[in-house]
Design an enzyme around this catalytic site. Structure first.
Site, PDB file in Angstrom:
ATOM      1  N   TYR A  48       8.825  -7.816  -6.925  1.00  0.00           N
ATOM      2  CA  TYR A  48       8.180  -6.375  -6.302  1.00  0.00           C
ATOM      3  C   TYR A  48       8.521  -5.133  -7.134  1.00  0.00           C
ATOM      4  CZ  TYR A  48       8.283  -2.592  -2.665  1.00  0.00           C
ATOM      5  OH  TYR A  48       8.112  -1.694  -2.074  1.00  0.00           O
TER       6      TYR A  48
ATOM      7  N   ASP B 182       9.364   1.509   5.974  1.00  0.00           N
ATOM      8  CA  ASP B 182      10.348   0.717   7.050  1.00  0.00           C
ATOM      9  C   ASP B 182      10.802   1.979   7.612  1.00  0.00           C
ATOM     10  OD1 ASP B 182       9.174  -1.387   5.665  1.00  0.00           O
ATOM     11  OD2 ASP B 182      11.158  -1.921   4.689  1.00  0.00           O
TER      12      ASP B 182
ATOM     13  N   THR C 205       0.897  -1.080   0.011  1.00  0.00           N
ATOM     14  CA  THR C 205       0.215   0.079  -0.047  1.00  0.00           C
ATOM     15  C   THR C 205       0.992   1.073   0.150  1.00  0.00           C
ATOM     16  OG1 THR C 205      -0.125  -0.293   2.422  1.00  0.00           O
ATOM     17  CG2 THR C 205      -1.946  -1.005   1.129  1.00  0.00           C
TER      18      THR C 205
ATOM     19  N   LEU D  41      12.103  -8.152   7.319  1.00  0.00           N
ATOM     20  CA  LEU D  41      11.921  -7.423   8.685  1.00  0.00           C
ATOM     21  C   LEU D  41      12.921  -5.901   8.599  1.00  0.00           C
ATOM     22  CD1 LEU D  41      12.586 -10.169  11.386  1.00  0.00           C
ATOM     23  CD2 LEU D  41      10.393  -9.372  10.369  1.00  0.00           C
TER      24      LEU D  41
ATOM     25  N   SER E 179      15.942  -4.951   7.518  1.00  0.00           N
ATOM     26  CA  SER E 179      17.135  -4.825   7.682  1.00  0.00           C
ATOM     27  C   SER E 179      17.816  -3.604   7.067  1.00  0.00           C
ATOM     28  CB  SER E 179      18.169  -6.067   7.688  1.00  0.00           C
ATOM     29  OG  SER E 179      18.282  -6.224   6.156  1.00  0.00           O
ATOM     30  N   SER E 180      17.391  -3.401   5.828  1.00  0.00           N
ATOM     31  CA  SER E 180      18.013  -2.082   4.958  1.00  0.00           C
ATOM     32  C   SER E 180      17.439  -0.996   5.642  1.00  0.00           C
ATOM     33  CB  SER E 180      17.407  -2.165   3.337  1.00  0.00           C
ATOM     34  OG  SER E 180      16.141  -2.422   3.315  1.00  0.00           O
TER      35      SER E 180
HETATM   36  P1  ADP Z   1      15.161  -6.523   4.194  1.00  0.00           P
HETATM   37  O1  ADP Z   1      15.183  -4.942   4.296  1.00  0.00           O
HETATM   38  O2  ADP Z   1      13.594  -6.962   4.198  1.00  0.00           O
HETATM   39  O3  ADP Z   1      16.028  -7.229   5.230  1.00  0.00           O
HETATM   40  P2  ADP Z   1      16.387  -5.891   1.728  1.00  0.00           P
HETATM   41  O4  ADP Z   1      16.585  -6.672   0.550  1.00  0.00           O
HETATM   42  O5  ADP Z   1      15.382  -4.631   1.532  1.00  0.00           O
HETATM   43  O6  ADP Z   1      15.644  -6.805   2.611  1.00  0.00           O
HETATM   44  O7  ADP Z   1      17.715  -5.586   2.232  1.00  0.00           O
HETATM   45  C1  ADP Z   1      18.576  -6.162   2.447  1.00  0.00           C
HETATM   46  C2  ADP Z   1      20.124  -5.656   2.091  1.00  0.00           C
HETATM   47  O8  ADP Z   1      20.362  -4.591   3.002  1.00  0.00           O
HETATM   48  C3  ADP Z   1      21.078  -6.878   2.248  1.00  0.00           C
HETATM   49  O9  ADP Z   1      21.249  -7.411   1.077  1.00  0.00           O
HETATM   50  C4  ADP Z   1      22.330  -5.716   2.330  1.00  0.00           C
HETATM   51  O10 ADP Z   1      22.752  -5.261   1.279  1.00  0.00           O
HETATM   52  C5  ADP Z   1      21.768  -4.662   3.185  1.00  0.00           C
HETATM   53  N1  ADP Z   1      22.155  -4.779   4.692  1.00  0.00           N
HETATM   54  C6  ADP Z   1      21.157  -5.045   5.572  1.00  0.00           C
HETATM   55  N2  ADP Z   1      21.679  -5.289   6.768  1.00  0.00           N
HETATM   56  C7  ADP Z   1      22.883  -5.321   6.576  1.00  0.00           C
HETATM   57  C8  ADP Z   1      24.208  -5.127   7.506  1.00  0.00           C
HETATM   58  N3  ADP Z   1      24.015  -5.492   8.872  1.00  0.00           N
HETATM   59  N4  ADP Z   1      25.258  -4.868   7.005  1.00  0.00           N
HETATM   60  C9  ADP Z   1      25.448  -4.752   5.792  1.00  0.00           C
HETATM   61  N5  ADP Z   1      24.528  -4.696   4.706  1.00  0.00           N
HETATM   62  C10 ADP Z   1      23.469  -4.650   5.185  1.00  0.00           C
HETATM   63 MG    MG Z   2      14.355  -3.550   2.979  1.00  0.00          MG
END
Ligand code: ADP
Ligand code: MG
Length: 371
Positions: A215, A161, A19, A111, A113-114
């Protein structure tokens, strides 16, 4: 100050998927897992970036933080350098920097992480050079981090996010209305209700920066459908607009987008009424829509959702975009282990790799930990 450490959380999106970029509603909350960045000012113009998640150290100069400069960087470094680039574009005067990153979030599992990475870098570096970090300054900061992700890392994500990583509150979700970028904390007293959210990571990563992935394709389809209706964004359509879309795929995508925003409002009403079974059934309806109309699910996500509901969850759905990644289930705390075990057994029986589980509750947004 010569050194600042900041931590930014990941998030679970309780409901409202796909959304954000369509101008609709979503309801994420920040979780206890997150990413920590220590930023140290240097006396020269060098920038060094290190993450415990990757073996290589990136070394460059402030002058390398241009859009052209990203080509020479490893993918993960672009999320970090993108924040520095966007910050300089916004007028931040940056010194040379050493950035050390550590995280307990799984990467690419839905979750966020980016965003946790971007927000921890932004808060650490912002703290280092005395930028305001009060609640009022956090929406522009989220926009800065989103710019890093979309324009520098090349992942066309919608901005949910970063907002929740920077503005999350304990025992609250964050209602985000992407029609006008307004936000409102919404009480989500899961602990008081004896509930947890069980996150099941299917282990199949989703690379959002992959320009040809599902996506990016869904985004294109929604933009096409909006253009056919003469609207800037699909979320602005009315239900009776659906019949004006000739193509079945466009109509199905639009049906999801409109119904999903309505479900976000229904969940808020049900939470206010303490009706957690109703909350759960709306979550499960969201999954059905993401699986059918939006075609964003996978067999492993479907299995996790169906099994969780059969094993006593109030409801379950994929979260954070789909095409791999994680599912969530709303579960009475005392049932969480049984649900988890049922999912493990179902995955083993169907030949899926063993999933990973975590239970989460709404936590606070990004903060400076130490200076
Ligand atoms: P999500 O945000 O759902 O975890 P994404 O594809 O949006 O998945 O982002 C993941 C990418 O973010 C990883 O492939 C990496 O490039 C980067 N990333 C996330 N956490 C870290 C970290 N702790 N150190 C380095 N790069 C990271
Ligand atoms: Mg992400």
């Amino acid at each position: 100050m010569t050194s600042v450490t900041a931590r930014a959380p990941g998030r679970v999106n309780l409901i409202g998927d796909h959304t954000d970029y369509n101008g609709g509603l979503c309801l994420p909350f920040a979780i206890g897992l997150g990413t920590t960045t220590t930023a140290r000012a240097r006396g020269d113009n060098r920038v060094r970036v290190r993450s415990t998640a990757f073996p290589e150290v990136w070394t460059g100069r402030l002058d390398d933080l241009t859009l052209a400069g990203r080509e020479a960087m490893p993918g993960w470094v672009r999320y970090v350098a993108g924040v520095l680039w966007a910050a300089r574009e916004a007028g931040w005067e940056l010194p040379g920097l050493d950035l050390v990153i550590d995280s307990d979030l799984p990467r690419g599992s839905g979750l966020a992480s980016s965003a946790a990475l971007e927000c921890s870098v932004a808060v650490a570096v912002g703290g280092l050079i005395d930028r305001p970090l009060d609640p009022g300054s956090r929406q522009p900061l989220a926009a800065l981090c989103r710019r890093a992700e979309t324009e520098y890392a090349g992942a066309p994500t919608g901005g949910m996010d970063q907002l929740v990583s920077l503005l999350g509150r304990p025992d609250h979700a964050l209602l985000i209305d992407f029609a006008d970028s307004s936000i409102r904390p919404v009480p989500l007293p899961l602990a008081r209700a004896g509930l947890v959210v069980l996150v099941t990571d299917t282990g199949a990563g989703h690379e959002l920066a992959d320009g040809d992935g599902g996506y990016a394709q869904r985004r294109r389809e929604c933009d096409e459908a909006a253009a056919m209706l003469g609207l800037p964004r699909l979320g602005l359509a009315w239900p009776d607009d659906l019949s004006r879309l000739d193509d079945d795929v466009h109509r199905a995508r639009a049906r999801h987008v409109l119904a999903e925003s309505a479900r976000v409002e229904d969940v808020i009403t049900a939470v206010a009424a303490d009706d957690w079974e109703r909350v759960g059934s709306i979550l499960t309806a969201s999954h059905r829509s993401l699986r059918g109309d939006y075609a964003a699910s996978t067999p492993a996500l479907d299995l996790a959702v169906d099994t969780a509901v059969e094993a006593g969850a109030h409801g379950a759905r994929l979260t954070g975009g789909g095409f791999g990644g994680s599912a969530i289930a709303l579960v009475p705390e005392e049932r969480a282990l049984a649900v988890q075990n049922a999912i493990d057994a179902a995955f083993a029986a169907d030949g899926h790799p063993a999933p990973t589980h975590r239970t989460v509750l709404p936590c606070a947004g990004a903060a400076v930990l130490a200076t």
